[in-house]
Motif scaffolding. Structure first.
Motif, PDB file in Angstrom:
ATOM      1  N   UNK A 147       0.953  -0.929   0.004  1.00 56.75           N
ATOM      2  CA  UNK A 147       0.085  -0.030   0.061  1.00 56.75           C
ATOM      3  C   UNK A 147       0.887   1.271   0.042  1.00 56.75           C
ATOM      4  N   UNK A 148       0.429   2.292  -0.760  1.00 56.37           N
ATOM      5  CA  UNK A 148       1.272   3.284  -0.817  1.00 56.37           C
ATOM      6  C   UNK A 148       0.251   4.569  -0.574  1.00 56.37           C
ATOM      7  N   UNK A 149       0.877   5.643  -0.080  1.00 49.73           N
ATOM      8  CA  UNK A 149       0.096   6.868   0.321  1.00 49.73           C
ATOM      9  C   UNK A 149       0.753   7.927  -0.243  1.00 49.73           C
ATOM     10  N   UNK A 150      -0.124   8.780  -1.250  1.00 52.69           N
ATOM     11  CA  UNK A 150       0.341   9.681  -2.106  1.00 52.69           C
ATOM     12  C   UNK A 150      -0.100  11.288  -1.220  1.00 52.69           C
ATOM     13  N   UNK A 151       0.798  11.902  -0.501  1.00 53.57           N
ATOM     14  CA  UNK A 151       0.385  13.218   0.019  1.00 53.57           C
ATOM     15  C   UNK A 151       0.527  14.413  -0.586  1.00 53.57           C
ATOM     16  N   UNK A 152      -0.201  15.295  -0.548  1.00 62.56           N
ATOM     17  CA  UNK A 152      -0.372  16.455  -1.279  1.00 62.56           C
ATOM     18  C   UNK A 152      -0.506  17.425  -0.066  1.00 62.56           C
ATOM     19  N   UNK A 153       0.442  18.434   0.010  1.00 60.76           N
ATOM     20  CA  UNK A 153       0.368  19.339   1.099  1.00 60.76           C
ATOM     21  C   UNK A 153       0.694  20.822   0.658  1.00 60.76           C
TER      22      UNK A 153
ATOM     23  N   UNK B  76      -7.506  17.052 -13.044  1.00 59.56           N
ATOM     24  CA  UNK B  76      -7.634  17.205 -11.533  1.00 59.56           C
ATOM     25  C   UNK B  76      -6.472  18.461 -11.134  1.00 59.56           C
ATOM     26  N   UNK B  77      -5.312  18.598 -11.628  1.00 59.77           N
ATOM     27  CA  UNK B  77      -4.378  19.778 -11.532  1.00 59.77           C
ATOM     28  C   UNK B  77      -5.244  21.224 -11.992  1.00 59.77           C
ATOM     29  N   UNK B  78      -5.912  20.887 -12.964  1.00 60.42           N
ATOM     30  CA  UNK B  78      -6.527  22.214 -13.473  1.00 60.42           C
ATOM     31  C   UNK B  78      -7.509  22.698 -12.353  1.00 60.42           C
ATOM     32  N   UNK B  79      -8.124  21.980 -11.501  1.00 60.08           N
ATOM     33  CA  UNK B  79      -9.225  22.373 -10.502  1.00 60.08           C
ATOM     34  C   UNK B  79      -8.327  22.964  -9.306  1.00 60.08           C
ATOM     35  N   UNK B  80      -7.166  22.878  -9.137  1.00 60.92           N
ATOM     36  CA  UNK B  80      -6.308  23.570  -8.120  1.00 60.92           C
ATOM     37  C   UNK B  80      -6.950  25.054  -7.927  1.00 60.92           C
ATOM     38  N   UNK B  81      -6.780  25.668  -9.164  1.00 59.44           N
ATOM     39  CA  UNK B  81      -7.183  27.032  -8.813  1.00 59.44           C
ATOM     40  C   UNK B  81      -8.332  27.505  -8.418  1.00 59.44           C
ATOM     41  N   UNK B  82      -9.154  26.633  -8.403  1.00 62.01           N
ATOM     42  CA  UNK B  82     -10.859  26.609  -7.977  1.00 62.01           C
ATOM     43  C   UNK B  82     -10.619  27.055  -6.272  1.00 62.01           C
ATOM     44  N   UNK B  83      -9.652  26.646  -5.591  1.00 59.68           N
ATOM     45  CA  UNK B  83      -9.398  26.357  -4.065  1.00 59.68           C
ATOM     46  C   UNK B  83      -8.345  26.940  -3.399  1.00 59.68           C
ATOM     47  N   UNK B  84      -7.261  27.101  -4.423  1.00 56.17           N
ATOM     48  CA  UNK B  84      -5.990  28.011  -3.721  1.00 56.17           C
ATOM     49  C   UNK B  84      -4.976  28.404  -4.788  1.00 56.17           C
ATOM     50  N   UNK B  85      -4.138  29.371  -4.290  1.00 50.40           N
ATOM     51  CA  UNK B  85      -3.244  29.784  -5.005  1.00 50.40           C
ATOM     52  C   UNK B  85      -1.766  29.425  -4.538  1.00 50.40           C
ATOM     53  N   UNK B  86      -1.900  28.549  -3.641  1.00 45.60           N
ATOM     54  CA  UNK B  86      -0.756  27.822  -3.273  1.00 45.60           C
ATOM     55  C   UNK B  86      -0.247  26.671  -4.023  1.00 45.60           C
ATOM     56  N   UNK B  87       1.042  26.736  -4.240  1.00 47.41           N
ATOM     57  CA  UNK B  87       1.829  25.624  -5.004  1.00 47.41           C
ATOM     58  C   UNK B  87       1.915  24.276  -4.040  1.00 47.41           C
ATOM     59  N   UNK B  88       1.280  23.260  -4.082  1.00 46.98           N
ATOM     60  CA  UNK B  88       1.380  21.953  -3.414  1.00 46.98           C
ATOM     61  C   UNK B  88       2.512  21.337  -3.604  1.00 46.98           C
ATOM     62  N   UNK B  89       3.006  20.653  -2.453  1.00 42.92           N
ATOM     63  CA  UNK B  89       4.293  19.785  -2.415  1.00 42.92           C
ATOM     64  C   UNK B  89       3.663  18.321  -2.284  1.00 42.92           C
ATOM     65  N   UNK B  90       4.241  17.354  -2.930  1.00 44.99           N
ATOM     66  CA  UNK B  90       3.726  15.881  -3.075  1.00 44.99           C
ATOM     67  C   UNK B  90       4.924  15.056  -2.803  1.00 44.99           C
ATOM     68  N   UNK B  91       4.199  14.092  -2.071  1.00 40.86           N
ATOM     69  CA  UNK B  91       5.266  12.812  -1.385  1.00 40.86           C
ATOM     70  C   UNK B  91       4.557  11.509  -1.538  1.00 40.86           C
ATOM     71  N   UNK B  92       5.235  10.541  -2.277  1.00 45.05           N
ATOM     72  CA  UNK B  92       4.836   9.191  -2.134  1.00 45.05           C
ATOM     73  C   UNK B  92       5.462   8.532  -1.233  1.00 45.05           C
ATOM     74  N   UNK B  93       4.720   7.642  -0.237  1.00 45.78           N
ATOM     75  CA  UNK B  93       5.457   7.054   0.771  1.00 45.78           C
ATOM     76  C   UNK B  93       4.727   5.509   0.709  1.00 45.78           C
ATOM     77  N   UNK B  94       5.653   4.647   1.072  1.00 47.92           N
ATOM     78  CA  UNK B  94       5.116   3.155   1.344  1.00 47.92           C
ATOM     79  C   UNK B  94       4.540   3.404   2.745  1.00 47.92           C
ATOM     80  N   UNK B  95       3.274   2.579   3.067  1.00 48.85           N
ATOM     81  CA  UNK B  95       2.504   2.761   4.367  1.00 48.85           C
ATOM     82  C   UNK B  95       3.002   1.334   5.024  1.00 48.85           C
ATOM     83  N   UNK B  96       3.708   1.618   5.921  1.00 49.56           N
ATOM     84  CA  UNK B  96       4.637   0.678   6.939  1.00 49.56           C
ATOM     85  C   UNK B  96       3.471   0.090   7.753  1.00 49.56           C
ATOM     86  N   UNK B  97       2.924   0.955   8.531  1.00 47.90           N
ATOM     87  CA  UNK B  97       1.996   0.315   9.654  1.00 47.90           C
ATOM     88  C   UNK B  97       0.726   1.240   9.133  1.00 47.90           C
ATOM     89  N   UNK B  98      -0.659   0.224   9.182  1.00 47.28           N
ATOM     90  CA  UNK B  98      -1.737   0.979   8.801  1.00 47.28           C
ATOM     91  C   UNK B  98      -2.886   0.619   9.531  1.00 47.28           C
TER      92      UNK B  98
END
Length: 104
Positions: free
Chosen positions: A1-7, A82-104
């Protein structure tokens, strides 16, 4: 299982519409990704580590998928929408990380 985090980093004066993010953007992502998106969570930043400090991230989401390949196959064809919709809720540039879920 992986987790894609968009911050979304806290940025003074920046715009972030939490209601739109919760009610429109993330359901759009789930609908377009289909079963590849096993689930997702949404976080709303409240504060930093020190009393009175602003949050490091004003908002974030975590999208759970079986694998990086499953995420890419489901997200890729819909990335423009999906990326085109970002402008509808923010003007912040997101940071993304993909992680392996080790404990869930």
């Amino acid at each position: 299982m992986i987790k894609v985090s968009v911050m979304y980093p806290h940025t003074p004066g920046a715009r972030f519409d939490h209601d739109y993010y919760r009610d429109s953007h993330m359901p759009l992502l789930k609908r377009l990704m289909g079963e590849a998106c096993k689930s997702y969570t949404i976080d709303k930043g409240l504060g930093g580590g020190a009393p009175g400090a602003p949050p490091v991230y004003v908002g974030m989401c975590h999208v759970f998928c079986d694998s990086v390949e499953a995420f890419q196959a489901a997200f890729g064809p819909h990335a423009k929408e999906i990326l085109g919709d970002i402008a509808n809720y923010t003007d912040i540039k997101p940071v993304m990380q993909i992680s392996e879920v080790v404990v869930g």
